[in-house]
Design an enzyme around this catalytic site. Structure first.
Site, mmCIF file in Angstrom:
data_model
loop_
_atom_site.group_PDB
_atom_site.id
_atom_site.type_symbol
_atom_site.label_atom_id
_atom_site.label_comp_id
_atom_site.label_asym_id
_atom_site.label_seq_id
_atom_site.Cartn_x
_atom_site.Cartn_y
_atom_site.Cartn_z
ATOM 1 C CD GLU A 112 -43.855 -54.289 -79.487
ATOM 2 O OE1 GLU A 112 -44.256 -54.468 -78.326
ATOM 3 O OE2 GLU A 112 -44.109 -53.264 -80.153
ATOM 4 N N GLY A 116 -54.287 -32.215 -78.445
ATOM 5 C CA GLY A 116 -53.778 -33.566 -78.669
ATOM 6 C C GLY A 116 -54.803 -34.638 -78.366
ATOM 7 C CB ALA A 176 -50.271 -45.652 -73.324
ATOM 8 N N GLY A 233 -54.195 -37.924 -78.318
ATOM 9 C CA GLY A 233 -53.542 -39.175 -77.952
ATOM 10 C C GLY A 233 -54.093 -39.720 -76.651
ATOM 11 C CG PHE A 234 -52.687 -43.452 -75.134
ATOM 12 C CD1 PHE A 234 -53.661 -44.439 -75.100
ATOM 13 C CD2 PHE A 234 -51.618 -43.615 -76.008
ATOM 14 C CE1 PHE A 234 -53.574 -45.565 -75.902
ATOM 15 C CE2 PHE A 234 -51.513 -44.741 -76.816
ATOM 16 C CZ PHE A 234 -52.496 -45.718 -76.765
ATOM 17 N N GLY A 235 -53.216 -39.213 -73.499
ATOM 18 C CA GLY A 235 -53.411 -38.218 -72.449
ATOM 19 C C GLY A 235 -54.586 -37.304 -72.726
ATOM 20 C CB VAL A 295 -51.683 -25.829 -81.698
ATOM 21 C CG1 VAL A 295 -51.166 -24.727 -80.775
ATOM 22 C CG2 VAL A 295 -53.086 -26.248 -81.286
ATOM 23 C CG ASP A 297 -44.843 -39.254 -75.188
ATOM 24 O OD1 ASP A 297 -44.843 -39.915 -74.142
ATOM 25 O OD2 ASP A 297 -45.109 -39.739 -76.304
#
Length: 444
Positions: free
Chosen positions: A175, A16, A328, A18-20, A84, A312
């Site tokens: 938003e 992944g 995040a 993403g942020f992590g 994966v 997440d």
């Protein structure tokens, strides 16, 4: 099988980008390990600004950064583009669609996917906002509706095309609603001859008692007041019971209403990536009702300490035993903790530290010069919170060139109300789009 053991160093595989995942790899830059980052996309996506792509304020490239560009100078990092599909934990291998990848330590940060609460058929008519493809499809849909309204002679039909329903009163839904209000009231006001875009009906539907429910009541009250000032119809305590190609059905206090619309956007819920379930099955561990993997205090699997799950995909609780939100800052702090623990293990040192999330605050924007923010004991609203939101989000963008481009675009949009990226790029007759069969009949 992919050979990652040429130098016989400890192999860390991160799933992944993403942020992590991104922060984990960054923090292992100077570690005596080889890191492999696997993602099915070749870029890191700054999801908090996806709604601006969906409403034409930014282009996709503004909020996406190629992973190879980010880690081009990190010598111990290798990027693999692949999906994966499973895990072979007896062999310590990650299973890809067309190959396998061995690991000594595995960090799974695969993120989340939209949840329709058992009504997956709704996704055809109410797309989520989780990817670049989602954002550009929604953007096409929104502006297509204005174009079709321009062609309608019947006032009733025009109203249907100009009715937009956003399901979910969290930050994403609020938003989106605020941005859509600005588009209809300002950006498009002089673009059409047969319709008045400012007459667009924007409906924000929330099942709970209030929008932005994670914020203090006083901030929530100010947010709701601003939402209504923007001309948005706010429907709280309202549940969606059906979504079809040309309407959405909602229920409020036992009363059912059918809203005619060709544009519904889903911002109501998420669930863990299905990869979490596959990992739990392979490792013989449990998941929660949202599909998040239950992990130990150090973010490892109780059945396999060489596997970490973060972001997440991980079920982690705070001091009040409530699950941490899927945002995040949580993923980034978890990534820092995991990277430090991996390095300590490489030095032969054991750590009894448990992960503890430090809440640095949260914020949400509602529209131009309007936002709410909670930072520690301090609460802000209005224009100051909005400027704060802009500054913090701008600094979190990964690449400097993207920060500059976004800053210029924001400044231009602020001065002119213009949204330069309001392009219709997706075929509106695609079966995966919300149905626009009425438009097809008219244009074929």
């Amino acid at each position: 099988m992919i050979d990652l053991n040429e130098r016989q160093r400890h192999q860390v595989v991160v799933i992944g980008g993403g942020f992590g995942g991104l922060e984990t790899v960054r923090r292992l830059k100077k570690a005596d390990v080889d890191v492999t980052l696997i993602d099915r996309r070749n870029f890191h996506l700054f999801q908090p600004l996806l709604y601006q792509v969906a409403t034409g304020g930014l282009s996709p490239a503004n909020i996406a950064a190629p992973l190879r560009s980010i880690f081009g100078k990190q010598k111990n990092c290798r990027i693999l583009l692949g999906e994966v599909t499973g895990f072979d934990l007896e062999q310590n291998e990650v299973i890809l669609q067309d190959d396998r990848c061995r690991f000594d330590t595995l960090v799974v940060a695969a993120g989340a996917s939209p949840s329709y609460f058992g009504n997956d058929s709704w996704q055809k008519y109410a797309p989520p906002l989780k990817s670049i493809e989602d954002a550009t499809a929604i953007r096409s849909r929104l502006f297509w509706c204005f174009e079709q309204a321009e062609r309608e002679a019947c006032k009733k039909d025009r109203c249907e095309w100009l009715t937009f329903v956003i399901v979910g009163g969290g930050p994403t839904g609020v938003e989106l609603a605020g941005a859509l209000a600005e588009i209809s009231r300002h950006t498009l006001v002089n673009d059409f001859r047969s319709i008045d875009p400012s007459e667009a009906r924007i409906i924000l539907v929330e099942a709970g008692d209030q929008v932005l429910s994670s914020y203090p009541p006083d901030l929530t009250s100010k947010a709701e007041s601003k939402i209504r000032q923007l001309g948005i119809e706010l429907r709280t305590k309202t549940q969606v019971t059906e979504i079809k190609q040309d309407y959405v059905e909602v229920e409020h206090v036992g009363s059912t209403e059918r809203i005619a619309t060709y544009s519904v956007i889903w911002a109501a819920g998420v669930k863990a990536n299905p990869l979490g379930g596959k990992l739990a099955q392979a490792a013989n561990c449990k998941t929660d009702r949202m599909g998040r993997v239950l992990v130990s205090d150090d973010l490892t699997l109780s059945t396999n300490p060489s596997i970490f799950v973060i972001g997440d995909l991980a079920h982690v609780t705070n001091d009040e035993d409530n699950p941490l939100p899927g945002i995040a800052p949580v993923a980034i702090q978890q990534a820092k903790f995991v990277a430090k623990l991996i390095q300590l293990r490489q030095l032969g040192r054991k750590s009894k530290d448990r992960f503890h999330y430090r809440d640095l605050g949260s914020m949400a924007t509602i529209g131009r010069k309007a936002a709410i923010a909670e930072i520690g004991k301090f609460k802000f609203s209005g224009i100051f919170a909005w400027w704060l939101w802009l500054a913090i989000h701008l600094m979190q963008i990964v690449q400097f060139q993207n920060r500059v481009l976004i800053l210029i675009q924001w400044a231009y949009s602020y001065l002119t109300y213009n949204r330069a990226a309001r392009l219709i790029t997706h075929p509106t007759h695609n079966d995966n789009e919300a149905d626009t069969s009425k438009a097809i009949d008219q244009t074929s």
